[in-house]
Design a protein around this motif. Sequence first.
Motif, mmCIF file in Angstrom:
data_model
loop_
_atom_site.group_PDB
_atom_site.id
_atom_site.type_symbol
_atom_site.label_atom_id
_atom_site.label_comp_id
_atom_site.label_asym_id
_atom_site.label_seq_id
_atom_site.Cartn_x
_atom_site.Cartn_y
_atom_site.Cartn_z
ATOM 1 N N ASP A 69 0.864 -0.884 -0.197
ATOM 2 C CA ASP A 69 -0.064 0.177 0.315
ATOM 3 C C ASP A 69 1.034 0.845 0.360
ATOM 4 O O ASP A 69 2.210 1.140 0.848
ATOM 5 C CB ASP A 69 -0.616 -0.247 0.843
ATOM 6 C CG ASP A 69 -1.554 0.623 1.197
ATOM 7 O OD1 ASP A 69 -2.303 1.519 0.176
ATOM 8 O OD2 ASP A 69 -2.785 1.498 1.705
ATOM 9 N N SER A 100 -5.228 3.227 -4.478
ATOM 10 C CA SER A 100 -7.152 3.348 -4.059
ATOM 11 C C SER A 100 -7.511 4.081 -5.364
ATOM 12 O O SER A 100 -8.616 3.635 -5.309
ATOM 13 C CB SER A 100 -7.490 4.891 -2.837
ATOM 14 O OG SER A 100 -6.564 4.074 -1.487
ATOM 15 N N SER A 101 -6.731 4.734 -6.469
ATOM 16 C CA SER A 101 -7.265 5.934 -6.824
ATOM 17 C C SER A 101 -6.064 5.592 -8.611
ATOM 18 O O SER A 101 -4.897 5.668 -7.967
ATOM 19 C CB SER A 101 -7.708 6.859 -7.126
ATOM 20 O OG SER A 101 -8.030 8.010 -8.199
ATOM 21 N N GLU A 104 -4.159 8.766 -9.212
ATOM 22 C CA GLU A 104 -2.749 9.272 -8.618
ATOM 23 C C GLU A 104 -1.851 8.829 -9.553
ATOM 24 O O GLU A 104 -1.118 8.594 -9.738
ATOM 25 C CB GLU A 104 -3.057 7.914 -7.068
ATOM 26 C CG GLU A 104 -3.911 8.502 -6.234
ATOM 27 C CD GLU A 104 -4.458 7.495 -4.988
ATOM 28 O OE1 GLU A 104 -2.681 6.856 -4.612
ATOM 29 O OE2 GLU A 104 -4.664 6.872 -4.759
ATOM 30 N N LYS A 121 -7.487 -0.238 -5.902
ATOM 31 C CA LYS A 121 -8.318 -1.230 -4.801
ATOM 32 C C LYS A 121 -9.668 -1.101 -4.823
ATOM 33 O O LYS A 121 -10.063 0.572 -5.008
ATOM 34 C CB LYS A 121 -8.002 -1.076 -3.707
ATOM 35 C CG LYS A 121 -6.734 -1.237 -3.143
ATOM 36 C CD LYS A 121 -6.698 -1.321 -1.586
ATOM 37 C CE LYS A 121 -5.498 0.453 -1.102
ATOM 38 N NZ LYS A 121 -5.353 0.090 0.337
ATOM 39 N N PRO A 122 -10.436 -1.679 -5.789
ATOM 40 C CA PRO A 122 -12.187 -0.700 -6.452
ATOM 41 C C PRO A 122 -13.223 -1.211 -4.793
ATOM 42 O O PRO A 122 -12.234 -1.919 -3.622
ATOM 43 C CB PRO A 122 -12.036 -1.828 -6.970
ATOM 44 C CG PRO A 122 -11.573 -3.174 -6.866
ATOM 45 C CD PRO A 122 -10.581 -2.571 -5.918
ATOM 46 N N SER B 533 -8.813 10.959 -1.603
ATOM 47 C CA SER B 533 -9.020 9.840 -2.515
ATOM 48 C C SER B 533 -8.271 8.643 -1.562
ATOM 49 O O SER B 533 -8.992 7.298 -2.229
ATOM 50 C CB SER B 533 -8.127 10.279 -3.536
ATOM 51 O OG SER B 533 -6.808 10.401 -2.721
ATOM 52 N N ARG B 537 -12.316 6.035 0.655
ATOM 53 C CA ARG B 537 -12.725 5.325 -0.088
ATOM 54 C C ARG B 537 -12.357 4.322 0.718
ATOM 55 O O ARG B 537 -12.817 3.320 0.830
ATOM 56 C CB ARG B 537 -11.947 5.305 -1.070
ATOM 57 C CG ARG B 537 -11.764 6.755 -1.936
ATOM 58 C CD ARG B 537 -11.233 6.420 -3.398
ATOM 59 N NE ARG B 537 -11.913 5.854 -4.411
ATOM 60 C CZ ARG B 537 -11.450 5.666 -5.773
ATOM 61 N NH1 ARG B 537 -10.129 5.568 -5.360
ATOM 62 N NH2 ARG B 537 -12.226 5.322 -6.453
ATOM 63 N N ARG B 541 -14.865 0.805 0.594
ATOM 64 C CA ARG B 541 -14.411 -0.095 -0.333
ATOM 65 C C ARG B 541 -15.089 -1.160 1.512
ATOM 66 O O ARG B 541 -15.449 -2.047 0.878
ATOM 67 C CB ARG B 541 -12.837 -0.338 0.484
ATOM 68 C CG ARG B 541 -12.979 0.276 -1.464
ATOM 69 C CD ARG B 541 -11.010 -0.883 -1.769
ATOM 70 N NE ARG B 541 -10.236 -0.426 -0.657
ATOM 71 C CZ ARG B 541 -9.554 1.156 -0.338
ATOM 72 N NH1 ARG B 541 -9.956 1.716 -1.181
ATOM 73 N NH2 ARG B 541 -8.728 1.502 -0.233
#
Lengths: 148, 745
Positions: A69, A100-101, A104, A121-122, B533, B537, B541
């Motif tokens: 991460d 996360s997106s 980025e 990470k959807p 962001s 989120r 999730r």
Amino acid sequence: MDNINQVEILIVEDNPSDAEMALRAFKKNNLTNKILVVEDGEEALNYLFCKGQYATKTKESRPKIILLDLKLPKINGLEVLKEIKGHPDTKIIPVIVLTSSKEESDIIESYQLGVNSYIVKPVDFEKFVEAVRDLGFYWLLLNQLPRL
Amino acid sequence: MSANKDNLQFRIITLALLMVAHLIAFSSPDTLVAHNYSISYSTFDTILIGSEPDYPPYCIVDEDGQPDGFSIELFMAAAKAAGLQVKIKIGIWEVIKNELADGKIDALPLVGRTPEREEIFGFTLPYLKLHGAVFVRKDTKDIHSLRDLTEKKLIIMKGDNADEYARRMNLSEDIINTNTFEEAFQMLANGEGDAVITQRIMGLRLLENMEISTIKPLDIQLPEFRQDFCFAVKKGNQKLLNQLNEGLSVVIANDTYQQIYFKWFGPAIKEELSTEDIVRIALFIFFPLVIILVVLWVLLLRKEVKRRTRRLRNEITNHKNTWHELTLKQEKLAASEDQIRLLLDSTAEGIYGIDENGDCTLINKSAIQILGYESDTEIIGKNMHNQIHHTKVDGSPYPKNECAIYNSLIQGRGAHVDDEVLWKKDGSNFQAEYYSYPIQQHEKVVGAVVTFWDITEKKRTEKELIKLTEELELTVKKRTAELNEKVLKLDKSQQAMLFMVEDLNRITAELKNERRKLELSNKELEAFTYSVSHDLRAPMRAINGFSNFLLEDYADKLDQEGRRYLDTIKKNAIKMDKLITDLLSLSRVTKADLVYTTVDMEQMATRAFEDMATTNEKQDFNLKIINLPSIKGDVTLLTQVWQNLIGNALKYSSNSIEKNIEITATDSKNEVVYKISDSGAGFNEKYKDKLFGMFQRLHRDNEFEGTGVGLAIVKRIIIRHGGRVWAEGEVGQGARFYFALPKQS
């Protein structure tokens, strides 16, 4: 984790929910390798370079894959990545960045530092499972690491 | 007579030659030795000489077999004169020549002097000069010069100087030597050769004796074969040589030579010395000598004449100089007086001289003129103070004891005055400037010289100048005052400017501060966005993920209603995630720097449709894209515009039966207006202001899903490009969205 020398997958993730989802995604894909989850960048580096609480670990044992991460306490993901890819003992381990997106800017920098792949990470867990499956197959089963 | 004359000439020449020979002899060391020997010549010695039998008329033998001939007789006479007794041996030339060389005999009476023979013999003075000749048969026609002999057969007596000569000159390759010339002539007469070379006279005599008339001498000159005939001794026998020379000189001097000569040659033959020779001798010996003497004499004379001439000339020059100097001095004296007068008269200043009483002794023309007189006679001898200096400018009398000129006389000092007047003859006055200097003689003042000029004009000019200066000063003052005023004003405005600049600086600083604050808040905003962001989120999730786990792991424990609840939770979590994504892209639009490139709008719109439409939509929709001009803009942001607008068109047409999208453009001077029309749900024009607002929606979510951010993003992008955006539409009749972009970015 009973034996820290038998870890095959290292997950660096501070959010326990995300970590659990990742573990579940591996499990759902029948990737039952030995997985270690560490919660910050410092612990990840300690593990990889056999320091601190992982001083007893043998240097020869290396994970087959690292899920990293980017947003991490103490030492952030990019710094951890830089260390991993800057050290001859570890630079060969495939690193998959978890973001996360996909928008980025960190992704660009990750690639510059030598990341092997990334997973967004959807929110939709099913999609996450699919992504883990694809990458897991490739990096764990198909991609053979050279012996050191 | 001519013979006598010739003989005389010969004797003179011979004597001259002898003299020259003696002169030469005395100049060489050999002569001293010879002289020593000559002391003993009175002792009678007997010498043996050789002679030829057939060399007429020089050496022959008579009927009794006794040697005879000119040379023999001469030799005998010379020997006798020298006190020598002679025995003669007859032999052919070649033999007797060798015998002399070997010392077997003492002398030969007739030997031609040649360079070759001088190596082995000593020669007396020559007593004969014999010329050679080429003898041929009278019928010979082809010999005209020496060169013609080259191919001929020559017959010459062996060892004769003719032989030596022929070989030296390389006259012919073919030479037959005989023992005597008699033999040679006989052979020539018999046709056994082409020519005989020998001495001319001897040749002629020999032919006469032999009575051969078929042979003749040619007129060819043999310059190298002109022989001097002498007595010869063995080389080194200087004693005998001297004795023979003595004897020869004696016989030549006492006419014996002449008698013998007459006996053998008669008066007709004058072979020995030609007139040419005499002339040559005269030319080479006597004339040069005479000329030299004459020249020397002339030179001496000339020198003497020159010397005397020079002396005379010097004297004349000296006299002339003295006379000239005297004249010059006189002229100078006269001229200097005139000069001084001229100088004085040519000067513009008035000049006059006075004696110790102040009476005028001298006055120049200018002075006379300035003072208004006609000639100096009117002034000379007059008292100058009384004449021209008697009254002051104010009309009061000017006493002599106050006068500067008088004072200069008395005190012997110079004076300079420029504020007085002098008086003219007509009683008027003028302003004058003058210098007065005393004249001193033997340290005593004997007078003064006064130089003066009219300064009326100068004074007037000065006055004018002063006036002008004053006026100028006034103007300058006025101008300066004006300038000062202006400067003052300028200072004031400068001050004002400075204040303004200060204000400006302050404002700039404030602006900078604000900008810094803004940058700071931007950074905070960025951090915030990042946080949104990432962190916002994660819970979404988790909510979605764990709802999923619940549905998977505990499905059997949930009834239908429970499962519906969980689905709703999941859907909302996904919607929240979409909202976050849109918010992020909006912030990016605001934040990002524009990168201008030329954008192919037609291609971009086509690609946006491809990206946004699902497979079904691509089939269902009728898309028209007509002539979209390219424009300058940011590729990423304009792509977002097309994606949002086409996405909207697709979304709001989803419930319509007709599914049309038409994209066109209007190109005007300054901008391009792009238009996208659809046949979808349309909108109520009443709310069109709200269309581009943030989070504003004109449809309910169960009609069309959305976050209300898409058009807000479009508006922001177009505005950042300096363009405009607007929309038209009616409910149920579709919508038309326009955006205009400027051509100049």
